[in-house]
Write an enzyme that holds these catalytic residues in place. Structure first.
Site, mmCIF file in Angstrom:
data_model
loop_
_atom_site.group_PDB
_atom_site.id
_atom_site.type_symbol
_atom_site.label_atom_id
_atom_site.label_comp_id
_atom_site.label_asym_id
_atom_site.label_seq_id
_atom_site.Cartn_x
_atom_site.Cartn_y
_atom_site.Cartn_z
ATOM 1 N NE ARG A 72 -4.303 -1.586 1.744
ATOM 2 C CZ ARG A 72 -5.252 -1.956 2.601
ATOM 3 N NH1 ARG A 72 -5.045 -1.843 3.887
ATOM 4 N NH2 ARG A 72 -6.393 -2.412 2.146
ATOM 5 C CE LYS B 205 -17.465 -17.216 8.812
ATOM 6 N NZ LYS B 205 -17.693 -15.974 9.543
ATOM 7 N N GLY C 23 -8.514 -8.908 0.222
ATOM 8 C CA GLY C 23 -7.250 -8.820 0.954
ATOM 9 C C GLY C 23 -6.453 -10.107 0.894
ATOM 10 N N GLY D 298 -12.610 -4.693 0.640
ATOM 11 C CA GLY D 298 -14.008 -4.337 0.886
ATOM 12 C C GLY D 298 -14.541 -3.360 -0.143
HETATM 13 P P1 ADP Z 1 -10.579 -12.325 0.631
HETATM 14 O O1 ADP Z 1 -9.903 -11.637 1.800
HETATM 15 O O2 ADP Z 1 -9.702 -12.406 -0.556
HETATM 16 O O3 ADP Z 1 -11.929 -11.722 0.340
HETATM 17 P P2 ADP Z 1 -11.695 -14.374 2.338
HETATM 18 O O4 ADP Z 1 -11.382 -13.532 3.516
HETATM 19 O O5 ADP Z 1 -13.099 -14.581 1.965
HETATM 20 O O6 ADP Z 1 -10.863 -13.857 1.065
HETATM 21 O O7 ADP Z 1 -11.112 -15.856 2.568
HETATM 22 C C1 ADP Z 1 -9.767 -16.109 2.815
HETATM 23 C C2 ADP Z 1 -9.570 -17.260 3.751
HETATM 24 O O8 ADP Z 1 -10.308 -18.397 3.356
HETATM 25 C C3 ADP Z 1 -8.122 -17.684 3.754
HETATM 26 O O9 ADP Z 1 -7.580 -17.434 5.021
HETATM 27 C C4 ADP Z 1 -8.160 -19.180 3.422
HETATM 28 O O10 ADP Z 1 -7.282 -19.949 4.197
HETATM 29 C C5 ADP Z 1 -9.585 -19.531 3.747
HETATM 30 N N1 ADP Z 1 -10.028 -20.728 3.010
HETATM 31 C C6 ADP Z 1 -10.276 -20.848 1.700
HETATM 32 N N2 ADP Z 1 -10.631 -22.100 1.393
HETATM 33 C C7 ADP Z 1 -10.605 -22.822 2.525
HETATM 34 C C8 ADP Z 1 -10.897 -24.167 2.866
HETATM 35 N N3 ADP Z 1 -11.261 -25.057 1.934
HETATM 36 N N4 ADP Z 1 -10.780 -24.527 4.151
HETATM 37 C C9 ADP Z 1 -10.405 -23.641 5.088
HETATM 38 N N5 ADP Z 1 -10.121 -22.355 4.835
HETATM 39 C C10 ADP Z 1 -10.220 -21.937 3.569
HETATM 40 MG MG MG Z 2 -10.237 -11.790 3.906
#
Ligand code: ADP
Ligand code: MG
Length: 410
Positions: A45, A207, A359, A384
């Site tokens: 950043r 999620k 992120g 976000g």
């Molecule tokens: P972003 O920050 O890119 O929006 P998220 O915060 O939604 O992504 O998700 C990231 C997290 O999801 C990571 O820490 C990753 O380890 C976890 N994750 C993804 N797939 C799995 C899985 N199959 N089991 C457990 N954790 C997972």
């Molecule tokens: Mg995240």
């Protein structure tokens, strides 16, 4: 999304417009810090702010940088000073950076008064005042007293109606977007306004519940939606697959079915994993790829398997536009990083216009390697904010930059 009425810092810099002027640049130096040592673990950043900073310095502005960092509790400042960010900025640029002890009041006024053209000061953490998050007008007015010109380069904070990005710009007539802000908006606009087809979105992450609004709006525009990561488990379970000990959201099963039905109604195809890498625990030292029809009891899906990489990969390779949010697995752990890194590699070499938002997704792409990160057309610095744009929402920090707002401006 239109960028009408939004000027750029380069417009303001024309004809000596910034020379000797006090120029407040809202940056996003909300960088991740090591919990133990307090050291900056990722300075992306700060590096991304340099082009805008250079325009201001070269134009002879008196530069006032401001940012938030973390979520300080009232009265608690420990570990959340912007001092390390200022030090890193000085290291990266060779510029001298004066850190003020506060972001409003006599301290910064004195420092700013003594600045000469091309010199830089960094105000202390804006969130040391709870008025920042409350979009407080009085607080914003005290910031406004420090400057002649306002520039917002903090895309990562643009989805928040906070004082430094919302109340403040409305008080200053000469306001503009920084180069990073514009790059973010132009790149994301290509996903929103008649994206080139085929448009493929890849979603993953922790999620389903975090991503409902994004999924819903993507279904209106994409040709193909690939779903991986932990969120795919809920979709697989909704289709009646036995996912054994995998993490799922029971209460989201009906929603997953509704989403799949909506996709069919709209003619968008949804690709789910056909194989997954399973293990008995999150700290397992290795995993096994199995078909989604044969997930062994007591195991959980922690990554997408090689056949799924191929399936998603061929959609990505055929696409003209690709948006990716959410890792394909527990990529922080080596045995479960392959799916995420492979998708990153395929995307970085794909012909289409490729954007990564989120992120953890951005961190995953950088962890996959320098050349892979460089191969993406855009990696958003604002998780976000990028997702809210994709959802079709207006960002308060962007709207506040338009010339049509703020009749109260002097
Ligand atoms: P972003 O920050 O890119 O929006 P998220 O915060 O939604 O992504 O998700 C990231 C997290 O999801 C990571 O820490 C990753 O380890 C976890 N994750 C993804 N797939 C799995 C899985 N199959 N089991 C457990 N954790 C997972
Ligand atoms: Mg995240």
């Amino acid at each position: 999304m239109k960028l009408t009425g939004i000027r750029s810092i380069e417009d303001l810099a024309k004809d000596g417009g910034l020379a000797n002027k006090r120029v407040f640049i809202r940056v996003d130096y909300n960088v991740p810090l090591d919990k133990k040592t307090g050291a900056i673990t990722d300075d992306a950043r700060i590096r991304e702010s340099l082009p805008t900073l250079k325009v201001a310095v070269d134009a002879g502005a008196k530069v006032i940088l401001a940012s938030h960092l973390g979520r300080p509790k009232p009265g608690k400042k420990e570990g959340l000073s912007l001092e390390p960010a200022g030090a890193r900025l000085a290291e990266l640029t060779g510029y001298e950076v004066h850190l003020t002890d506060d972001c409003i009041g006599d301290g910064p006024k004195k420092v700013i008064h003594d600045l000469r053209a091309g010199q830089i000061c960094l105000l202390e953490n804006l969130r040391f005042y709870e008025e920042e998050e409350k979009d407080d007008e009085n607080f914003a007015r005290q910031l406004a007293e420090l400057t002649d010109i306002y520039v917002d380069d903090a895309f990562g904070a643009a989805h928040r109606a906070h004082a430094s990005v919302h109340a403040l710009p409305r008080m200053i007539r000469d306001r503009a977007a920084g180069l990073l802000m514009l790059k973010e908006l132009r790149s994301l606009a290509r996903l929103l306004d008649r994206p080139e087809k085929p448009y493929v979105a890849v979603l993953g992450g922790a999620k389903v519940s975090d991503k409902i609004a994004v999924v819903e709006s993507l279904l209106n525009v994409v040709d193909t939606l690939c779903i991986g990561g932990a969120m795919a488990n809920t979709f697989l379970a909704a289709q009646g697959k036995k996912v054994a000990a995998s993490k799922i959201e029971d209460d989201k099963l009906p929603l997953a079915r509704t989403i799949l039905q909506k996709a069919r109604d709209r003619g968008a195809s949804v690709l789910l994993p056909v194989d997954v890498v399973v293990a008995k625990s999150l700290d397992a030292e290795s995993g096994t790829a199995v078909s989604v029809d044969a997930i062994p009891d007591g195991t959980m899906a922690l990554d997408i398997g090689p056949k799924t990489v191929e399936l998603f990969g061929s959609a990505i390779e055929r696409a003209k536009t690709v948006f990716w949010n959410g890792p394909m697995g527990l990529f922080e752990s080596k045995p479960f990083s392959n799916g995420t890194f492979e998708i990153a590699r395929i995307m970085s070499r794909a012909e289409g216009f490729t954007v990564v938002g989120g992120g953890d997704s951005a961190a995953a792409v950088r962890a996959a390697g320098d050349d892979i990160a460089k191969g993406m057309d855009h990696i958003s610095t604002g998780g976000g904010a990028a997702l809210e744009l994709i959802e079709g929402r207006k960002l308060p920090g962007v709207e506040a930059l338009r010339s049509s707002v703020g009749e109260e401006a002097s």
